[in-house]
Design a protein around this motif. Structure first.
Motif, PDB file in Angstrom:
ATOM      1  N   ASP A   1       0.832  -1.156   0.003  1.00 32.07           N
ATOM      2  CA  ASP A   1      -0.043  -0.144  -0.003  1.00 32.07           C
ATOM      3  C   ASP A   1       0.888   1.198   0.069  1.00 32.07           C
ATOM      4  N   LEU A   2       1.014   1.770  -1.112  1.00 36.88           N
ATOM      5  CA  LEU A   2       1.959   3.217  -1.215  1.00 36.88           C
ATOM      6  C   LEU A   2       1.434   4.087  -0.481  1.00 36.88           C
TER       7      LEU A   2
ATOM      8  N   VAL B   1       4.839   0.383   3.072  1.00 37.76           N
ATOM      9  CA  VAL B   1       5.975   0.433   2.058  1.00 37.76           C
ATOM     10  C   VAL B   1       7.217  -0.250   2.937  1.00 37.76           C
ATOM     11  N   ARG B   2       7.457  -0.012   3.987  1.00 38.66           N
ATOM     12  CA  ARG B   2       8.623  -0.513   4.681  1.00 38.66           C
ATOM     13  C   ARG B   2       8.586  -1.993   4.787  1.00 38.66           C
ATOM     14  N   THR B   3       7.509  -2.514   5.160  1.00 38.43           N
ATOM     15  CA  THR B   3       6.997  -4.053   5.524  1.00 38.43           C
ATOM     16  C   THR B   3       7.210  -4.756   4.141  1.00 38.43           C
ATOM     17  N   ALA B   4       6.791  -4.183   3.119  1.00 37.18           N
ATOM     18  CA  ALA B   4       6.789  -4.888   1.737  1.00 37.18           C
ATOM     19  C   ALA B   4       8.326  -4.689   1.292  1.00 37.18           C
ATOM     20  N   ALA B   5       8.987  -3.791   1.572  1.00 41.40           N
ATOM     21  CA  ALA B   5      10.459  -3.631   1.111  1.00 41.40           C
ATOM     22  C   ALA B   5      11.205  -4.630   1.734  1.00 41.40           C
ATOM     23  N   GLU B   6      11.172  -4.852   3.045  1.00 41.74           N
ATOM     24  CA  GLU B   6      11.699  -5.656   3.652  1.00 41.74           C
ATOM     25  C   GLU B   6      11.694  -7.338   3.433  1.00 41.74           C
TER      26      GLU B   6
ATOM     27  N   ALA C   1      -2.483   7.412   4.769  1.00 39.66           N
ATOM     28  CA  ALA C   1      -2.460   7.139   6.236  1.00 39.66           C
ATOM     29  C   ALA C   1      -1.482   8.161   7.113  1.00 39.66           C
ATOM     30  N   ASP C   2      -0.656   8.397   6.183  1.00 39.32           N
ATOM     31  CA  ASP C   2       0.513   9.390   6.854  1.00 39.32           C
ATOM     32  C   ASP C   2       0.184  10.848   6.693  1.00 39.32           C
ATOM     33  N   GLY C   3      -1.359  10.963   6.215  1.00 44.77           N
ATOM     34  CA  GLY C   3      -1.658  12.393   6.079  1.00 44.77           C
ATOM     35  C   GLY C   3      -1.143  13.447   4.898  1.00 44.77           C
ATOM     36  N   PHE C   4      -0.706  12.827   3.850  1.00 42.75           N
ATOM     37  CA  PHE C   4      -0.413  13.378   2.722  1.00 42.75           C
ATOM     38  C   PHE C   4      -1.595  13.300   1.951  1.00 42.75           C
ATOM     39  N   GLU C   5      -1.517  14.393   0.904  1.00 44.60           N
ATOM     40  CA  GLU C   5      -2.603  14.373  -0.187  1.00 44.60           C
ATOM     41  C   GLU C   5      -2.406  13.244  -1.006  1.00 44.60           C
ATOM     42  N   LEU C   6      -3.675  12.654  -1.264  1.00 46.65           N
ATOM     43  CA  LEU C   6      -3.473  11.232  -1.939  1.00 46.65           C
ATOM     44  C   LEU C   6      -2.636  11.028  -2.859  1.00 46.65           C
ATOM     45  N   GLN C   7      -2.584  11.821  -4.052  1.00 44.85           N
ATOM     46  CA  GLN C   7      -2.043  11.675  -5.059  1.00 44.85           C
ATOM     47  C   GLN C   7      -0.422  11.977  -5.020  1.00 44.85           C
ATOM     48  N   PHE C   8      -0.104  12.880  -4.277  1.00 43.93           N
ATOM     49  CA  PHE C   8       1.506  13.151  -4.082  1.00 43.93           C
ATOM     50  C   PHE C   8       1.826  12.080  -3.120  1.00 43.93           C
ATOM     51  N   GLY C   9       1.031  11.785  -2.143  1.00 43.12           N
ATOM     52  CA  GLY C   9       1.595  10.584  -1.121  1.00 43.12           C
ATOM     53  C   GLY C   9       1.929   9.457  -1.793  1.00 43.12           C
TER      54      GLY C   9
ATOM     55  N   ASN D   1       1.561   8.621  -5.517  1.00 46.78           N
ATOM     56  CA  ASN D   1       2.397   8.600  -6.754  1.00 46.78           C
ATOM     57  C   ASN D   1       3.799   9.016  -6.650  1.00 46.78           C
ATOM     58  N   HIS D   2       4.078   9.880  -5.750  1.00 46.18           N
ATOM     59  CA  HIS D   2       5.544  10.367  -5.532  1.00 46.18           C
ATOM     60  C   HIS D   2       6.122   9.801  -4.294  1.00 46.18           C
ATOM     61  N   LEU D   3       5.697   9.992  -3.138  1.00 47.38           N
ATOM     62  CA  LEU D   3       6.322   9.758  -1.852  1.00 47.38           C
ATOM     63  C   LEU D   3       6.305   8.373  -1.701  1.00 47.38           C
ATOM     64  N   GLY D   4       5.236   7.376  -1.974  1.00 49.24           N
ATOM     65  CA  GLY D   4       5.277   6.200  -1.713  1.00 49.24           C
ATOM     66  C   GLY D   4       6.348   5.599  -2.773  1.00 49.24           C
ATOM     67  N   HIS D   5       6.275   5.883  -3.785  1.00 49.01           N
ATOM     68  CA  HIS D   5       7.491   5.362  -4.678  1.00 49.01           C
ATOM     69  C   HIS D   5       8.975   5.898  -4.467  1.00 49.01           C
ATOM     70  N   PHE D   6       9.138   6.977  -3.926  1.00 51.09           N
ATOM     71  CA  PHE D   6      10.453   7.577  -3.409  1.00 51.09           C
ATOM     72  C   PHE D   6      10.758   6.755  -2.401  1.00 51.09           C
ATOM     73  N   ALA D   7       9.987   6.481  -1.441  1.00 57.26           N
ATOM     74  CA  ALA D   7      10.485   5.511  -0.400  1.00 57.26           C
ATOM     75  C   ALA D   7      10.779   4.144  -0.712  1.00 57.26           C
ATOM     76  N   LEU D   8       9.851   3.578  -1.545  1.00 55.09           N
ATOM     77  CA  LEU D   8      10.206   2.078  -2.046  1.00 55.09           C
ATOM     78  C   LEU D   8      11.268   2.021  -2.567  1.00 55.09           C
ATOM     79  N   THR D   9      11.740   2.855  -3.424  1.00 54.03           N
ATOM     80  CA  THR D   9      13.049   2.728  -4.399  1.00 54.03           C
ATOM     81  C   THR D   9      13.995   2.698  -3.467  1.00 54.03           C
ATOM     82  N   GLY D  10      14.049   3.994  -2.502  1.00 58.42           N
ATOM     83  CA  GLY D  10      15.179   4.085  -1.747  1.00 58.42           C
ATOM     84  C   GLY D  10      15.411   2.758  -0.782  1.00 58.42           C
TER      85      GLY D  10
END
Length: 302
Positions: free
Chosen positions: A73-74, A80-85, A112-120, A122-131
């Motif tokens: 769930d991005l 994201v952290r659980t899935a990455a591990e 879930a973390d309070g970000f606007e859904l599209q930014f959270g 499309n961008h932040l979820g994938h930024f975190a997953l990639t890192g």
């Protein structure tokens, strides 16, 4: 110039690909094509039931396909952290990460973390997953990160650093444009940092043009119906730019692929041009710093 199709995908045997949002649309077509060519494909999806149905469809068409499911769930950084591990534990070698999942034009919602859904998402979820997955990509020769953007990165798009979550006034188009512009700024900045660090992993981007998928379900019917009929192409065609960015031996880090037809809305994949703003290094560096702060994920690439 010859038209690039799935017939041009090189043998993917021995390679591992992670595809987000692989249960339908562009993600499904991307995952199916990679699996058909021999890759082991991880379908990273939010809905496991739909993911299971997608995996069964792929195996039915290609009995030798090697596919597996991972819940992702991005819109929830803890997930994201659980899935990455879990992915890293199962796959010490990752050849391809396809950041495909996304949402478009929803009513105002928050992750879930309070970000606007599209930014959270499309961008932040994938930024975190990639890192979080990058350490398993860097040692792999020819590894790539492909992030799916959109022609929407040009439409009333800017990075609203003073109001990233559109708390003051929410506009669906502007929020979507911000998220898709962020996808490109992220890709280009990631490539700059990988190059500066002497790493061989490549970061590329792609866009599907106008594709007839579930992504457009929040568009008003008066727009969606004629747009899908006149301007869109199939999900299989829309996935070709992503597949070319992921597998074409001639593709290089920092490149952007999209349909070659008028307006970039339809056609076979070619090198595409993104907006001048998407190449602004100052905006990209600022977005990178903000993204690391908001996600708590540091890449260790300067």
């Amino acid at each position: 110039m010859a038209k690039w199709t799935t017939a041009d995908i090189p043998d993917q045997t021995g390679r591992t690909a992670i595809v987000t949002g692989a249960n339908s649309g562009l993600g499904f077509e991307t995952a199916a094509a990679l699996a058909t060519e021999g890759a082991r494909v991880v379908l990273a999806v939010r809905d496991l039931d739909r993911g299971k149905a997608a995996a069964e469809r792929i195996v039915a068409a290609t009995p030798a396909a090697r596919v597996e499911l991972r819940r992702l769930d991005l819109g929830a950084l803890a997930d994201v952290r659980t899935a990455a591990e879990e992915i890293k534990a199962a796959h010490p070698r990752i050849d391809l990460l396809i950041n495909n999942a996304g949402v478009m034009y929803p009513p105002k919602q928050r992750t879930a973390d309070g970000f606007e859904l599209q930014f959270g998402t499309n961008h932040l979820g994938h930024f975190a997953l990639t890192g979080l997955l990058l350490e398993h990509l860097l040692p792999v020769p020819g590894s790539r990160v492909v992030t799916v953007s959109s022609v929407g990165h040009r439409l009333r798009a800017a990075i609203h650093f003073d109001d990233l979550n559109f708390d003051r006034k929410y506009t669906r188009m502007e929020a979507y444009g911000q998220s898709k512009l962020a996808n490109l700024l992220f890709t280009y900045e990631l490539q700059r940092r990988l190059t500066a660090a002497g790493q061989g992993t490549a970061a590329l981007a792609a866009h599907p043009g106008g594709s007839n998928t579930e992504l457009g379900r929040h568009l008003p019917a008066v727009i969606r119906v004629p747009a899908m009929r006149l301007l869109s192409q199939s999900a299989a065609m829309g996935a070709l730019p992503t597949l070319r960015a992921a597998t074409d031996p001639a593709a290089r880090g920092g490149q952007y692929y999209g349909p070659g037809g008028p307006g970039g809305l339809r056609g076979y994949p070619v090198l595409a041009e993104s907006s001048k703003q998407s190449h602004d290094t100052e905006i990209a560096r600022r977005l990178w710093a903000v993204s690391e702060e908001l996600t708590g994920v540091s890449y260790g690439l300067s």
